[in-house]
Design a protein around this motif. Sequence first.
Motif, short mmCIF file in Angstrom:
data_model
loop_
_atom_site.label_atom_id
_atom_site.label_comp_id
_atom_site.label_asym_id
_atom_site.label_seq_id
_atom_site.Cartn_x
_atom_site.Cartn_y
_atom_site.Cartn_z
N THR A 1 34.46 47.82 49.86
CA THR A 1 33.30 46.80 50.07
C THR A 1 32.79 46.54 51.28
OG1 THR A 1 34.42 45.76 48.11
CG2 THR A 1 32.83 44.51 49.35
N TYR A 2 33.97 46.65 52.26
CA TYR A 2 33.63 46.63 53.81
C TYR A 2 34.17 47.88 54.11
CZ TYR A 2 33.24 41.82 52.16
OH TYR A 2 32.81 40.56 51.43
N ALA B 1 41.63 48.42 47.68
CA ALA B 1 41.18 47.23 46.74
C ALA B 1 42.16 46.34 47.36
CB ALA B 1 41.26 47.63 45.52
N VAL B 2 41.78 45.00 47.26
CA VAL B 2 42.63 43.89 47.68
C VAL B 2 42.82 42.89 46.58
CG1 VAL B 2 42.93 42.03 49.50
CG2 VAL B 2 42.16 44.16 50.13
N SER B 3 43.78 42.18 46.08
CA SER B 3 43.93 41.26 45.32
C SER B 3 43.77 39.84 45.98
CB SER B 3 45.47 41.39 44.50
OG SER B 3 45.85 42.66 43.77
N LYS C 1 42.38 35.29 39.08
CA LYS C 1 42.73 36.24 39.87
C LYS C 1 41.18 37.23 40.09
CE LYS C 1 47.52 36.90 38.31
NZ LYS C 1 48.35 38.15 37.51
N ALA C 2 41.32 37.91 41.31
CA ALA C 2 40.02 38.72 41.58
C ALA C 2 40.28 39.86 42.25
CB ALA C 2 38.99 37.64 42.15
N GLU C 3 39.66 40.51 42.26
CA GLU C 3 39.87 41.68 43.31
C GLU C 3 38.42 42.33 44.20
OE1 GLU C 3 42.28 45.59 42.12
OE2 GLU C 3 40.08 46.24 41.81
N VAL D 1 41.44 42.60 55.10
CA VAL D 1 41.33 41.46 54.04
C VAL D 1 42.93 41.27 53.39
CG1 VAL D 1 40.44 40.52 51.97
CG2 VAL D 1 38.99 42.00 53.45
N ILE D 2 43.60 40.14 53.73
CA ILE D 2 44.98 40.01 53.11
C ILE D 2 45.00 39.55 51.94
CG2 ILE D 2 47.03 38.59 53.85
CD1 ILE D 2 45.70 38.40 56.78
#
Length: 331
Positions: A227-228, A234-236, A220-222, A206-207
Amino acid sequence: MTQRIGGALLILVLLVAVPGLGVAQDMGLVTGSEKGTYYQFGLDLQKLVKPSGVNLSVYPSKGSVENIFAVYQRPGVQMGIVQSDVLAFVARLQSDPVLTRIAKKTKMVFPLYNEEVHLVGKREISEFDDLAGRRVAVGREGSGTYLTARLLFKLAEVAPSEMVLIDTQEGLAELKAGRIDAMFYVAGYPVRLLKEDVSDGDKLAVIPILNKSIVEFYPKAEIPAGTYAWQPTAVSTVAAKAVLVSFDFRRRDCDSVGKVAQLIATRQEWLQKNGHPKWKAVDLNFPLRGWEQYDCVRKALGKFPASGPGTTTARSGLNPVFEAIKGVLDD
């Protein structure tokens, strides 16, 4: 024997005399792909309302842009789930009287959850801006993913070599085969497609989306670590809000939509326990700027009485929402 016949006649009289008593209500909800979060939410709502006499048909679709028009035009579809950025985009389009009416009469039943932008690609792509000059799947025309992906490129002024118009399932297959470099999927995590159909051996990631112009426009989210299984960190990213909507011309459906809303409001704990994990993130009172809650819902929740009846005529043919959005994005 005479008593049983008399009782049966009394029930029959009541059913005839009181409309809707003992008769199941048929309703429709248009969602998204069958491996997406919209569809899973739809199935959860189907289970929730069935014991209360509502037969809710859950329809898969291409996504938000199709859903807005389906709620307006398609018989038997009283509700749909759409992305808030699609709703906001439609509200700004004043080029056509049909669009103006759709924007004015599309009403929120409830805000639901944040839909994270999943940008999945080859591991050597480190961030959104690295998509310049690459082949990227942006979803089918008419999907919310398609609109959001194109808006992101426009905001960031990043130009891929090609925006490939295929759905998410096909996009993932093309990505795994190495024929495209990345794909977008706008959906609340965890996404079933990415949990079930991707493994560490696919060498995907996830990029992050960190572009300043994008994060000033979208919240913004994370996506949390793990999660996978194939994404350990963690990915921003950014997100749009998923919204359950209806269209307020169908006054014959006012009570039905209100009934479903009341069940959601009073049985949210059941949904959190038995439904998709994203139900735990739903805030039914979230103030979604610029969108008015359907008065039939407010009446059912005891907030204020519904206004007088409205009328309109359903239209057929091309989806004007999609045509107008495409025209603006192609400028």
